[in-house]
Design an enzyme around this catalytic site. Sequence first.
Site, PDB file in Angstrom:
ATOM      1  N   CYS A   1       0.813  -1.224   0.000  1.00  0.00           N
ATOM      2  CA  CYS A   1       0.000   0.000   0.000  1.00  0.00           C
ATOM      3  C   CYS A   1       0.845   1.272   0.000  1.00  0.00           C
ATOM      4  CB  CYS A   1      -0.953  -0.002   1.185  1.00  0.00           C
ATOM      5  SG  CYS A   1      -2.217  -1.280   1.066  1.00  0.00           S
TER       6      CYS A   1
ATOM      7  N   HIS B   1     -11.715   7.987 -11.077  1.00  0.00           N
ATOM      8  CA  HIS B   1     -10.520   7.965 -11.926  1.00  0.00           C
ATOM      9  C   HIS B   1      -9.545   9.094 -11.580  1.00  0.00           C
ATOM     10  CE1 HIS B   1     -12.896   5.031 -14.120  1.00  0.00           C
ATOM     11  NE2 HIS B   1     -11.735   4.598 -14.590  1.00  0.00           N
TER      12      HIS B   1
ATOM     13  N   GLU C   1     -12.688  -1.223  -0.238  1.00  0.00           N
ATOM     14  CA  GLU C   1     -11.670  -1.204  -1.289  1.00  0.00           C
ATOM     15  C   GLU C   1     -11.717  -2.483  -2.106  1.00  0.00           C
ATOM     16  OE1 GLU C   1      -7.836  -0.712   0.480  1.00  0.00           O
ATOM     17  OE2 GLU C   1      -8.170   1.406   0.918  1.00  0.00           O
TER      18      GLU C   1
END
Length: 131
Positions: free
Chosen positions: A31, A75, A118
């Site tokens: 991450c 995005h 997520e």
Amino acid sequence: MTALAGRYRIGKQFSFDAAHQLAGLPEEHKCARMHGHTYTVEIVLTSDGLSSPGFVTDFGDLAPVKTFIDDVLDHRVLNEVLPVEPTSENLARFFAEWFIEHVETAVAGHLEKVRVSETPSSWAEFEVIRG
């Protein structure tokens, strides 16, 4: 019909794709590198009663959430557009604060919680506690 005491609850999910990386993690942590997710955001509203024709609120009244997500987050690199570190926990609180400020007064019901995922198997939740 028996009189019952209770509360009504509704939820609506929204999704968007975005990238992020998390600071403060060891360099080898996955991450810590830039990566992306298809996020799911669930808004949960509650009410002690129903408005006509029997809604907590019309799901269509939650359209500003979709507009906000599409315009600001979809995005995008979340590190560049959010005022907080883009963890799921911080995103859940961010959405709760945004919803209360921009949407809640225009709909029936009150925000109870926001859940951010997520992945299909992991989520974080922020529950609104009113004083």
